[in-house]
Design a protein around this motif. Structure first.
Motif: not given
Length: 346
Positions: A39-50
């Motif tokens: 199980w993996v979760t990926i989140s961020g306001e801008d996917k170009t960020n580090p």
């Protein structure tokens, strides 16, 4: 207001919202890693960020179930990845039988080597999936074992390694913690803890239950001498607040700790025994930052600093956090954030 102007304003508003949605990322899914689904979760306001990959402690103490109170504000600047490691949380629930027995524990061992390989495979996936050259890893406690191992083995995948509550030598660190709490209990005339410590004797143990009993005493004295995290940090997200997920976290924690501590009666070998970065873990090819609680008993500052002094890296920094013990609090999170920022500015 003229119809044409209304239409223009609507289009500007709508296109702005669409752009924001296009830039953001929010994924939650099982990914094939090491021959099983994890199980993996990926989140961020801008996917170009580090990208930052968090390696949780325990082993077995997953982080994906918590609300955004701890690291939520980081999503403005980074893409955050949480991973329920092999034997933890939803990964455990996905792969374990409906009824977990001792036979399952015995027939499905955990090893540092297998879980390090899992972490590297996940990192390779993230680099490709998110279109990055490299990612940054933050490992806490047990996660620092994985983080250091991954960074030493595959530096080409990582911008920097940030170790929080860095484990240096599993057995030696646990033995030192026993000696520390024995002194503290004597000074406090804490007869209950003294009696338990005398009954246990110094580690290593061949019974995971004894390791658990010592851990409870260590945590007791760490709590007495440190600033805790707010209770609100440990609020479980609504989608994880159910009986199945709760049982999977509980059973996975037991299973993982059993393999970390070892249990001779079942023939389960201890992962802790083989951990010794003091022997063969000095040469890093990426920047290394250690975030160390001043009141940490389990991974003591003296041990971590001795290891840090021997580390060779392009850049390294040792950050001693007053009022922090082995776990998280706001000062630790702030120190981690500064370390990430510093690493990415190089």
């Amino acid at each position: 207001m003229k119809p044409t102007l209304i239409l223009v304003l609507f289009l500007v508003f709508f296109s702005g919202r669409l752009a924001a949605q296009t830039k953001s990322i929010h994924e939650q899914k099982f990914i094939p890693i090491g021959g099983i689904e994890q199980w993996v979760t990926i989140s961020g306001e801008d996917k170009t960020n580090p990208v930052i990959l968090f390696l949780h402690g325990g082993p077995g103490s997953s982080m994906s179930q918590y609300d955004d109170a701890i690291y939520g504000y980081w999503k403005k600047d980074f893409v955050l990845v949480y991973w329920d490691q092999r034997g933890a949380g939803r990964t455990f629930g996905r792969n374990a039988p409906a009824k977990v027995t001792e036979d399952y524990w015995i027939e499905n061992p955990l090893t540092v080597e297998r879980m390090t390989a899992d972490g590297i495979e996940l990192s390779e996936y993230l680099v490709k999936h998110l279109g990055k050259r490299k990612i940054t890893i933050i490992g806490t406690s047990w996660g620092s074992v994985l983080g250091a191992s991954m960074a030493l083995k595959r530096p080409d995948l990582f911008t920097a390694y940030i170790g929080h509550s860095q484990v240096v030598n599993g057995e030696a660190g646990f033995r030192r913690a026993f000696e520390t709490v024995s002194r503290l209990a004597q000074a406090a005339k804490d007869q209950e803890s003294i009696s338990k410590l005398v009954a246990l004797g110094p580690p290593p143990y061949d019974d995971a239950r004894k390791s658990g009993q010592l851990m409870r005493i260590i945590k007791k004295y760490e709590r007495e001498n440190s600033t805790p995290a707010p209770v609100s940090w440990w609020k479980v997200r609504s989608e994880y607040d159910n009986e199945k997920d709760a049982n999977d976290r509980y059973n996975g924690d037991d299973y993982s700790f059993l393999h970390y501590a070892g249990h001779k009666a079942m023939g389960i070998k201890s992962m802790e025994v083989g951990i010794d970065f003091m022997t063969n873990g000095f040469q890093y090819k990426i920047p290394v930052y250690f975030i160390q609680g001043e009141e940490d008993i389990l991974t003591a500052k003296e041990v971590t600093k001795a290891y840090f002094d021997k580390v060779k890296a392009p850049e390294k920094e040792f950050v001693l956090v007053p009022g922090a013990a082995h776990g998280h609090n706001q000062a630790v999170i702030d120190a981690q954030y500064k370390a990430v920022r510093k690493a990415l500015k190089r």
